[in-house]
Design a protein around this motif. Structure first.
Motif, PDB file in Angstrom:
ATOM      1  N   ALA A 203       2.481   1.649  -3.437  1.00  0.00           N
ATOM      2  CA  ALA A 203       1.512   2.081  -4.457  1.00  0.00           C
ATOM      3  C   ALA A 203       1.214   3.561  -4.326  1.00  0.00           C
ATOM      4  O   ALA A 203       1.117   4.298  -5.354  1.00  0.00           O
ATOM      5  CB  ALA A 203       0.230   1.256  -4.326  1.00  0.00           C
ATOM      6  N   GLU A 204       1.062   4.034  -3.072  1.00  0.00           N
ATOM      7  CA  GLU A 204       0.829   5.470  -2.864  1.00  0.00           C
ATOM      8  C   GLU A 204       2.053   6.273  -3.321  1.00  0.00           C
ATOM      9  O   GLU A 204       1.920   7.353  -3.952  1.00  0.00           O
ATOM     10  CB  GLU A 204       0.535   5.733  -1.391  1.00  0.00           C
ATOM     11  CG  GLU A 204      -0.812   5.178  -0.922  1.00  0.00           C
ATOM     12  CD  GLU A 204      -1.035   5.399   0.562  1.00  0.00           C
ATOM     13  OE1 GLU A 204      -0.102   5.921   1.212  1.00  0.00           O
ATOM     14  OE2 GLU A 204      -2.107   5.028   1.072  1.00  0.00           O
TER      15      GLU A 204
ATOM     16  N   LEU B  74      -3.506   2.792 -12.271  1.00  0.00           N
ATOM     17  CA  LEU B  74      -3.211   2.930 -10.823  1.00  0.00           C
ATOM     18  C   LEU B  74      -4.435   2.591  -9.987  1.00  0.00           C
ATOM     19  O   LEU B  74      -4.315   1.965  -8.920  1.00  0.00           O
ATOM     20  CB  LEU B  74      -2.729   4.362 -10.529  1.00  0.00           C
ATOM     21  CG  LEU B  74      -1.337   4.742 -11.057  1.00  0.00           C
ATOM     22  CD1 LEU B  74      -1.064   6.234 -10.844  1.00  0.00           C
ATOM     23  CD2 LEU B  74      -0.267   3.894 -10.368  1.00  0.00           C
ATOM     24  N   ASP B  75      -5.600   3.015 -10.467  1.00  0.00           N
ATOM     25  CA  ASP B  75      -6.827   2.670  -9.721  1.00  0.00           C
ATOM     26  C   ASP B  75      -7.049   1.160  -9.696  1.00  0.00           C
ATOM     27  O   ASP B  75      -7.466   0.590  -8.663  1.00  0.00           O
ATOM     28  CB  ASP B  75      -8.018   3.375 -10.357  1.00  0.00           C
ATOM     29  CG  ASP B  75      -7.973   4.892 -10.167  1.00  0.00           C
ATOM     30  OD1 ASP B  75      -7.232   5.334  -9.249  1.00  0.00           O
ATOM     31  OD2 ASP B  75      -8.648   5.606 -10.916  1.00  0.00           O
TER      32      ASP B  75
ATOM     33  N   GLN C 200      -4.783  -0.208  -7.222  1.00  0.00           N
ATOM     34  CA  GLN C 200      -5.250   0.084  -5.860  1.00  0.00           C
ATOM     35  C   GLN C 200      -6.408  -0.833  -5.472  1.00  0.00           C
ATOM     36  O   GLN C 200      -6.503  -1.284  -4.331  1.00  0.00           O
ATOM     37  CB  GLN C 200      -5.674   1.556  -5.774  1.00  0.00           C
ATOM     38  CG  GLN C 200      -5.977   2.027  -4.364  1.00  0.00           C
ATOM     39  CD  GLN C 200      -4.749   1.992  -3.468  1.00  0.00           C
ATOM     40  OE1 GLN C 200      -3.666   2.374  -3.912  1.00  0.00           O
ATOM     41  NE2 GLN C 200      -4.931   1.487  -2.230  1.00  0.00           N
ATOM     42  N   ARG C 201      -7.298  -1.100  -6.447  1.00  0.00           N
ATOM     43  CA  ARG C 201      -8.429  -1.982  -6.153  1.00  0.00           C
ATOM     44  C   ARG C 201      -7.933  -3.392  -5.812  1.00  0.00           C
ATOM     45  O   ARG C 201      -8.447  -4.034  -4.886  1.00  0.00           O
ATOM     46  CB  ARG C 201      -9.387  -2.015  -7.353  1.00  0.00           C
ATOM     47  CG  ARG C 201     -10.241  -0.764  -7.492  1.00  0.00           C
ATOM     48  CD  ARG C 201     -11.394  -1.003  -8.477  1.00  0.00           C
ATOM     49  NE  ARG C 201     -10.893  -1.346  -9.804  1.00  0.00           N
ATOM     50  CZ  ARG C 201     -10.604  -0.455 -10.751  1.00  0.00           C
ATOM     51  NH1 ARG C 201     -10.745   0.845 -10.504  1.00  0.00           N
ATOM     52  NH2 ARG C 201     -10.193  -0.840 -11.926  1.00  0.00           N
TER      53      ARG C 201
ATOM     54  N   LEU D 120      -5.051  -4.119  -4.588  1.00  0.00           N
ATOM     55  CA  LEU D 120      -4.449  -4.055  -3.251  1.00  0.00           C
ATOM     56  C   LEU D 120      -5.528  -3.999  -2.161  1.00  0.00           C
ATOM     57  O   LEU D 120      -5.379  -4.643  -1.092  1.00  0.00           O
ATOM     58  CB  LEU D 120      -3.523  -2.835  -3.144  1.00  0.00           C
ATOM     59  CG  LEU D 120      -2.210  -2.908  -3.946  1.00  0.00           C
ATOM     60  CD1 LEU D 120      -1.436  -1.605  -3.835  1.00  0.00           C
ATOM     61  CD2 LEU D 120      -1.359  -4.075  -3.442  1.00  0.00           C
ATOM     62  N   ASP D 121      -6.582  -3.281  -2.404  1.00  0.00           N
ATOM     63  CA  ASP D 121      -7.682  -3.238  -1.424  1.00  0.00           C
ATOM     64  C   ASP D 121      -8.292  -4.623  -1.232  1.00  0.00           C
ATOM     65  O   ASP D 121      -8.622  -5.028  -0.114  1.00  0.00           O
ATOM     66  CB  ASP D 121      -8.750  -2.249  -1.889  1.00  0.00           C
ATOM     67  CG  ASP D 121      -8.272  -0.795  -1.802  1.00  0.00           C
ATOM     68  OD1 ASP D 121      -7.299  -0.560  -1.027  1.00  0.00           O
ATOM     69  OD2 ASP D 121      -8.846   0.066  -2.482  1.00  0.00           O
TER      70      ASP D 121
ATOM     71  N   PHE E 103       0.833  -1.204   0.000  1.00  0.00           N
ATOM     72  CA  PHE E 103       0.000   0.000   0.000  1.00  0.00           C
ATOM     73  C   PHE E 103       0.869   1.257   0.000  1.00  0.00           C
ATOM     74  O   PHE E 103       0.623   2.213  -0.768  1.00  0.00           O
ATOM     75  CB  PHE E 103      -0.923   0.017   1.230  1.00  0.00           C
ATOM     76  CG  PHE E 103      -2.290  -0.511   0.949  1.00  0.00           C
ATOM     77  CD1 PHE E 103      -3.233   0.280   0.303  1.00  0.00           C
ATOM     78  CD2 PHE E 103      -2.660  -1.795   1.317  1.00  0.00           C
ATOM     79  CE1 PHE E 103      -4.497  -0.203   0.040  1.00  0.00           C
ATOM     80  CE2 PHE E 103      -3.919  -2.277   1.055  1.00  0.00           C
ATOM     81  CZ  PHE E 103      -4.854  -1.497   0.415  1.00  0.00           C
TER      82      PHE E 103
ATOM     83  N   GLN F 175       2.046   6.448  -7.096  1.00  0.00           N
ATOM     84  CA  GLN F 175       1.059   7.420  -7.605  1.00  0.00           C
ATOM     85  C   GLN F 175       1.560   8.852  -7.402  1.00  0.00           C
ATOM     86  O   GLN F 175       1.436   9.706  -8.310  1.00  0.00           O
ATOM     87  CB  GLN F 175      -0.276   7.205  -6.890  1.00  0.00           C
ATOM     88  CG  GLN F 175      -1.406   8.051  -7.469  1.00  0.00           C
ATOM     89  CD  GLN F 175      -2.761   7.677  -6.877  1.00  0.00           C
ATOM     90  OE1 GLN F 175      -2.813   6.834  -6.001  1.00  0.00           O
ATOM     91  NE2 GLN F 175      -3.792   8.266  -7.373  1.00  0.00           N
TER      92      GLN F 175
ATOM     93  N   ARG G 115      -3.842   6.783 -14.804  1.00  0.00           N
ATOM     94  CA  ARG G 115      -4.593   6.827 -13.539  1.00  0.00           C
ATOM     95  C   ARG G 115      -5.524   5.609 -13.416  1.00  0.00           C
ATOM     96  O   ARG G 115      -5.693   5.053 -12.334  1.00  0.00           O
ATOM     97  CB  ARG G 115      -5.431   8.103 -13.474  1.00  0.00           C
ATOM     98  CG  ARG G 115      -4.620   9.348 -13.201  1.00  0.00           C
ATOM     99  CD  ARG G 115      -5.556  10.568 -13.150  1.00  0.00           C
ATOM    100  NE  ARG G 115      -4.830  11.808 -13.005  1.00  0.00           N
ATOM    101  CZ  ARG G 115      -4.414  12.324 -11.852  1.00  0.00           C
ATOM    102  NH1 ARG G 115      -4.655  11.662 -10.749  1.00  0.00           N
ATOM    103  NH2 ARG G 115      -3.755  13.463 -11.817  1.00  0.00           N
TER     104      ARG G 115
END
Length: 537
Positions: free
Chosen positions: A77-78, A181-182, A185-186, A188-189, A74, A81, A178
């Protein structure tokens, strides 16, 4: 008496044969039962420990995925971004200002992007994440954005040329970036949610295993307690109850053990002992009953004999007195008128009548001991001795005897006339059975606990030790009547008198010379404290 001896000397009954109990061979041994309990407890403990270890390992793995994999991914990834946004900001600022200073975000973003990609690439293939495709898509679109938009703009600005790149192209490329990246992120969530679920499930499992371990431990202890109670305590309690029942008097109750082989064998041994005791008890009871019957018969016979002796001696007094009187008259009237042999026959008759009269009088006195009793009085033993010496004063004077009496003779509670007879008989024997020298007689006493012990010692001819019991038998004599006169009843009467008073009499065989007779009499019981206080008042 012969029948009684045959009955009492019969061989004791043989011990009851032991009976083999089949339970002894069928039952488990105590060691085997305890070993089984120990194995069961060990296996149960091992299962519980293994279950706890598995649950704890699962919790540790879930926590490790969250802390060591998900959380760093996490952050990376941040950082990725932010690094891409910094690059886009640096490109836009440099395109507007044309100064190198505005390229710093671009350069920083490149470095941070590379670092974030390296970190994410290291864990991209981890099953908990599985983000390799997302990461490749981000890298490809980031490279496309820089190649088709950012780098051409930077090259034109550095060359001083006007920017001819279409901004909409850059916007579209960055929007695609983007979107990648989303998507990253999904994923990773999702991985984080799965990891949290796994962590929660592992914690719940560990908690459940802990509860089950506690319940299992209690159950194990309960099983061990019940096992010990069934294997050891209950059989021992049952055996104890059966033994107590037998000890309480129920000798016919059989003792049978249950449980381990050792307890069953112990019960069999106890039951064998019970059977032997019961057998011996019945034999002893039968013997005791026969002895009681014979004792009653002997007591009745002795009573009848004593009564007969008393009646016979009493009834013989009158005819014997007449025989003695008339023989003495014959002796006085016709002595010297007949021949010498006739005078001798008359002398024999007179002597026999006199001795018979003395014998009957002694037998009458012997039969009266214990039958015709007088009240016991408290009197000093010295007074009894003085009276006996007064009765024997003439014999003492004729023999030249020296009599020594110990001082402070203790008081006794007796029939005075009977005890005077005892002292008189013992002193008389010392005077009778003397040597050629004048006799020396010593009377002494000693404290023997609950009794007084008296002794009469002399320096006479003595008595051989083998005759120590015979001399107390009625009519038993060790010497001819011509050598020492008497009926042979004196010591027997003394023994009867002493035993009647609760004492005992015997010949001391330990002396080297002379004769020592000893006898005991009970001490006078002390009055109770209440009586003493009343007398004092």
């Amino acid at each position: 008496m012969t029948d009684l001896a045959e009955r009492t000397t019969a061989a004791p009954s043989a011990p009851a044969p032991s009976v083999e109990h089949p339970e002894v061979t069928r039952a488990w041994s105590l060691r085997r039962s305890l070993a089984v309990l120990a194995v069961v407890a060990t296996l149960a403990a091992a299962v519980m420990i293994a279950a706890g270890a598995v649950a704890l390992s699962s919790l540790t793995d879930a926590r490790g995925r969250v802390i060591d994999v998900i959380d760093p991914a996490f952050r990376d990834a941040e950082q990725l971004q932010v690094a891409l946004v910094d690059q886009e900001t640096g490109v836009r600022g440099y395109a507007l200002a044309g100064q190198e200073l505005f390229l710093e975000p671009w350069q920083t973003g490149l470095r941070n992007e590379a670092a974030a990609l390296r970190s994410l690439s290291a864990v991209a293939d981890n099953p908990a994440l599985d983000i390799r495709s997302d990461l490749q898509q981000v890298e490809a679109r980031a490279a496309a954005w820089r190649t088709r938009y950012a780098e051409p703009i930077l090259a034109q600005v550095r060359a001083g040329q006007p920017v001819t790149v279409d901004p909409m192209v850059g916007k579209q490329l960055f929007d695609d970036l983007r979107a990648s990246l989303d998507a990253l992120q999904r994923d990773l969530d999702r991985a984080a949610a799965d990891a949290r679920n796994d962590l929660t499930a592992a914690a719940n499992r560990l908690q459940l295993v802990g509860v089950l371990l506690a319940i299992g431990l209690v159950a194990l202890l309960l099983v061990l307690a019940l096992g010990l109670r069934r294997v050891v305590l209950r059989p021992l309690s049952g055996l104890t109850a059966e033994v107590r029942r037998v000890a309480g008097g129920d000798f016919d109750a059989e003792v049978r053990g249950t449980g381990p082989r050792e307890i069953v064998a112990l019960a069999a041994d106890v039951d064998g002992m019970r059977r032997q005791i019961v057998s011996e008890f019945h034999a002893l009871r039968d013997t005791t009953e026969r002895l009681d019957e014979r004792t009653a018969e002997l007591e009745r016979s002795n009573t009848e004999l004593e009564q007969f002796a008393y009646v016979a001696s009493h009834d013989l007094q009158e005819p014997l007195r007449k025989v003695a009187s008339f023989t003495q008259l014959l002796e006085r009237r016709y002595k010297g008128q007949l021949d010498e042999r006739a005078d001798q026959y008359i002398a024999f008759a007179v002597d026999g009548a006199k001795r018979m009269q003395v014998l009957i009088n002694d037998l009458l006195s012997f039969s009266r001991v214990g039958r015709l009793t007088r009240e016991h009085i408290e009197i000093g033993a010295g007074e009894l001795i003085d009276q006996a010496l007064a009765n024997l004063s003439l014999a003492i004077e004729e023999s030249g005897a020296t009599v020594t009496v110990a001082e402070d003779m203790p008081p006794v509670s007796v029939d005075a006339s009977l005890l005077v007879g005892v002292f008189q008989n013992l002193i008389g024997n010392a005077l009778k059975f003397r040597t050629e020298q004048p006799p020396h007689i010593t009377l002494s006493w000693a404290d023997a606990g609950d009794e007084w012990e008296f002794s009469v010692a002399d320096d006479g001819i003595g008595v051989e030790p083998e005759y120590a019991d015979r001399i107390f038998v009625i009519f038993q004599r060790l010497h001819a009547k011509d050598a020492y006169p008497g009926t042979g009843i004196g010591l027997a009467m003394s023994r009867k008198i002493i035993e009647y008073h609760g004492g005992r009499i015997w010949l001391d065989t330990s002396v080297a010379s002379g004769t020592v007779f000893r006898f005991t009499l009970p001490k006078i019981a002390a009055p109770p404290p209440e009586e003493e206080s009343e007398n004092a008042g």
